[in-house]
Design a protein around this motif. Sequence first.
Motif, mmCIF file in Angstrom:
data_model
loop_
_atom_site.group_PDB
_atom_site.id
_atom_site.type_symbol
_atom_site.label_atom_id
_atom_site.label_comp_id
_atom_site.label_asym_id
_atom_site.label_seq_id
_atom_site.Cartn_x
_atom_site.Cartn_y
_atom_site.Cartn_z
ATOM 1 N N TYR A 1 0.883 -1.296 -0.026
ATOM 2 C CA TYR A 1 -0.026 0.012 0.027
ATOM 3 C C TYR A 1 0.849 1.290 -0.093
ATOM 4 O O TYR A 1 0.653 2.329 -0.610
ATOM 5 C CB TYR A 1 -0.947 -0.126 1.255
ATOM 6 N N LEU A 2 2.163 1.047 0.598
ATOM 7 C CA LEU A 2 2.762 2.368 0.774
ATOM 8 C C LEU A 2 3.518 2.821 -0.545
ATOM 9 O O LEU A 2 3.961 4.245 -0.694
ATOM 10 C CB LEU A 2 3.957 1.927 1.980
ATOM 11 N N SER A 3 3.701 1.926 -1.326
ATOM 12 C CA SER A 3 4.662 2.155 -2.668
ATOM 13 C C SER A 3 4.024 1.969 -3.844
ATOM 14 O O SER A 3 4.576 2.357 -4.972
ATOM 15 C CB SER A 3 6.144 1.573 -2.458
ATOM 16 N N ARG A 4 2.860 1.248 -3.798
ATOM 17 C CA ARG A 4 2.292 0.920 -5.183
ATOM 18 C C ARG A 4 1.891 1.870 -6.026
ATOM 19 O O ARG A 4 2.034 1.721 -7.400
ATOM 20 C CB ARG A 4 1.184 -0.083 -5.091
ATOM 21 N N HIS A 5 1.773 3.355 -5.709
ATOM 22 C CA HIS A 5 1.733 4.281 -6.823
ATOM 23 C C HIS A 5 2.618 4.398 -7.412
ATOM 24 O O HIS A 5 2.356 4.792 -8.877
ATOM 25 C CB HIS A 5 1.186 5.576 -5.786
ATOM 26 N N LEU A 6 3.889 4.043 -7.152
ATOM 27 C CA LEU A 6 4.937 4.237 -7.867
ATOM 28 C C LEU A 6 4.945 3.321 -9.183
ATOM 29 O O LEU A 6 5.280 3.770 -10.225
ATOM 30 C CB LEU A 6 6.277 3.953 -7.229
ATOM 31 N N ARG B 1 4.074 14.134 -4.886
ATOM 32 C CA ARG B 1 5.470 14.453 -4.878
ATOM 33 C C ARG B 1 6.445 13.293 -5.785
ATOM 34 O O ARG B 1 7.137 13.451 -6.705
ATOM 35 C CB ARG B 1 6.180 14.870 -3.829
ATOM 36 N N ASP B 2 6.089 12.202 -5.301
ATOM 37 C CA ASP B 2 6.609 11.015 -6.240
ATOM 38 C C ASP B 2 6.344 10.814 -7.567
ATOM 39 O O ASP B 2 7.234 10.570 -8.444
ATOM 40 C CB ASP B 2 6.216 9.608 -5.347
ATOM 41 N N SER B 3 5.030 10.851 -7.648
ATOM 42 C CA SER B 3 4.284 11.130 -9.307
ATOM 43 C C SER B 3 5.175 12.120 -9.969
ATOM 44 O O SER B 3 5.366 11.843 -11.159
ATOM 45 C CB SER B 3 2.691 11.164 -9.311
ATOM 46 N N LEU B 4 5.160 13.220 -9.317
ATOM 47 C CA LEU B 4 5.738 14.327 -10.094
ATOM 48 C C LEU B 4 7.312 14.522 -10.358
ATOM 49 O O LEU B 4 7.674 14.661 -11.559
ATOM 50 C CB LEU B 4 5.480 15.793 -9.247
ATOM 51 N N ALA B 5 7.969 13.557 -9.454
ATOM 52 C CA ALA B 5 9.366 13.386 -9.981
ATOM 53 C C ALA B 5 9.466 12.513 -10.972
ATOM 54 O O ALA B 5 10.304 12.515 -11.812
ATOM 55 C CB ALA B 5 9.828 12.659 -8.582
#
Lengths: 474, 474
Positions: free
Chosen positions: A140-145, A170-174
């Motif tokens: 759940y913590l990292s699957r957006h990546l 912010r991860d997505s934008l990076a």
Amino acid sequence: MRRDLLDEDALDRIHAQAMRILEEIGTEVHSPSMLEKLAAAGQRVEGTRVRWDAGFVMERLAEVPSSVAMRGRDPRYTATIGGGSLVHTPVGGPPFASDRERGRRDGTMSDHVELVKIAHASNALPMMQGGTTEAQDLSYLSRHLEMDYSIIRWSGRPYIMYGTSGPKARDSLAMAAIAAGGVDELQKFPGALGIVNPNSPLVWDELMVDVLVACAELGQPLAITPFLLAGASAPVSLAGGLSLLVAETLAGVAMAQLVRKGTPCILGCFFNGVDMRSGGPSPGLPESVLTTFAGGQLARRYGLPLRGGGALCAGMVLDAQSAIESTMSMWATYIAECDLVVHAAGWLEGGLTASYEKMALDIEMIRMFDRMREGIAVNDEQLAYDTIADVGPGGLFLAHQHTLERFRTDLFMSPFFRSQAYPTWQKQGSRTTEDIATDQWKSLLDSYEDPGIDSAIDAELRDFVDRRAAELDA
Amino acid sequence: MRRDLLDEDALDRIHAQAMRILEEIGTEVHSPSMLEKLAAAGQRVEGTRVRWDAGFVMERLAEVPSSVAMRGRDPRYTATIGGGSLVHTPVGGPPFASDRERGRRDGTMSDHVELVKIAHASNALPMMQGGTTEAQDLSYLSRHLEMDYSIIRWSGRPYIMYGTSGPKARDSLAMAAIAAGGVDELQKFPGALGIVNPNSPLVWDELMVDVLVACAELGQPLAITPFLLAGASAPVSLAGGLSLLVAETLAGVAMAQLVRKGTPCILGCFFNGVDMRSGGPSPGLPESVLTTFAGGQLARRYGLPLRGGGALCAGMVLDAQSAIESTMSMWATYIAECDLVVHAAGWLEGGLTASYEKMALDIEMIRMFDRMREGIAVNDEQLAYDTIADVGPGGLFLAHQHTLERFRTDLFMSPFFRSQAYPTWQKQGSRTTEDIATDQWKSLLDSYEDPGIDSAIDAELRDFVDRRAAELDA
């Protein structure tokens, strides 16, 4: 039935009430740093309550561009929101995925990749969406990546980022910046879009303000979309909800402009009635159609692009209920001329399931509406006087050269919509739309071609994803 | 996507071509008596070919009233065609009937009576239609009498008569006159409407001219409806078909006015693409939507009420295909503002089956569209400022007095369209729209109340029916 259902006086009254709400009731803003900014800009801040100056809000609104040109990681893929075309995206957010062979199940990363590929292959969806199904097999913590990566890698189109909180955004934008070839390029040509939902009525919570700030800092567009439910998060009377829509959206617009003047903002209209039997939203029913029309009028009044519509339904399976609700919703989408159409394909069960079959059918619906948008050409060739004279009274056009030359382009033909004899249909297995939809998503998936990716960019992306995932899961 | 998809120039060109067709190609008219009338009126008649004078046709058009007020046998039931409301009727013409319990079968008189009662009970269909299913258990020669009688007896609303030929139309009109209390009353308040279809392209056959003459003689309205199929009975290019639509319809209008000046005429637009895989019509697809919009523009140009739209579909069962096609078709109906909507409920399988379930669902769709037509009221009560202030940021409107007082009237609620949780839906039997539709038609049939009939009129009708049936079947 007219799309301009509200007259100028009605629009004025909705606007006046929105301004009064902002000035007298105000909104909650749960973000200390944003509250500071707002106080510095002269707004009345008491605790977390902000009472807005209407003039200030309208000045900020004037800073928003009327359209935004998006560019994908692959520069062949562009999409202008507010440029006169409808920019469709697949569904986003469903925890479940379903197809008729594997059933209804928790979404997985593999489903996400398949759905991205189907959507990409269709060419009907100029933007993708992170979280088309939730990859529940990953942390759940990292699957957006991984979900956003799968879009950048396998599609390369611009996309709605998976941004349910500031840090994830912010991860997505990076990643979007890596994909674009750097932050400067990303700022020049936005590639990722953030959806922010105030908590109606009148609450801007910390998570959403954080996403808004993250996007605005990099000049990535925001679709500001109050989640309005007439009778639950909004008054049961639609006019009252429209005034909330304006108040909440324009407050978001003002915050985005405070962060960075000129941040592209889109007025989001996601406004359904509540089903009083369950408390759930009722997409595709009269309330949602009417509010989409009204949303379009408000967006044009404020000079903002409109996010609205989609192939929305409450139905559980691909039956007549889902089909009617989705078709109603798509008519509203096209008549209101929504600029950004989130959830245009694959939405089932109130958005809780990403359906492969529904995605295939929705894609066909887009093709159908796009054909209708072309209208009827009236010129000598299409008027075909000589053909009519040639065929003459009582004749048949079926085998005429004029027909044979044009029927493939002039007539809409679809595997989903056949006109046939009942006995023939029975002989061929009494196939329903669902059966055909299974063929169709498989055929789209088969037709998918990898757009390719620069190996250095891919390596940088993978490096980022793996490193951040390790950090987040630690 | 706009309903006024054709600009003035395009409308002018379609009109000009229609006039050229009438003048240069002309139409066939297979009726010696009508040919005599036309020749006497100065038209160029050679054999069965009539070349029309455009000025003459346009003069006749100017004689047509812009609306017609219909009155049923029961004077409580009226319907104005061309008065700003949509006048819906049940399906007409299907040889088959179906419901999920008794299956798909040849239509019977008992089915016809049930369908009339369901349609009547709904209050969504201000006019009925003879032949809602073909009573195949009765003699082919005389069953039209019983079908029309079942409407007059069990509904009492105005209706589209079962008129596939002149003699049958004359029987229907004789019954309508009895029901109205005499020929004079019927002429004053038309109660029966005739549909006449030229055989496209450009043939007015004897049967149809006969129906036209029979109706016009008694001043009963005519819906003149070319059956156009782009690629079969019309050019594959829609503009050409629209010019045929105008030419054929206005020729019919001119004939009706020659019989009786002022005969109400309705421009009928039933114009689909052909499915090249089967040769069948494709209702609800882009061609049909576009031609309905264009038909609306033409009807307004010529000052005629518009017959068009309906809940049309090619689908075989009540699946997503049928639902989408019907919903598309109903959107076209409402946006084009069709005045007379034939086949608005019960149409399935390209019109070959009268479906009980489809009728129940279509009736609900009409209710949905009628709600949308009401629009959004913007006044102090609906803007609900005090309620918004009272609930405040982060509050919930669900249990507020404002909601509780209004949700039953303000929100559209329907047994067909529920928003619920998947597990709840499963627990309740995973019911689809078709299952719910079965409940609904039964419930409508249960709710039917006999409007009653004057016993002298009923006796006269029965006497006519029995006598004519004996004559015809002899």
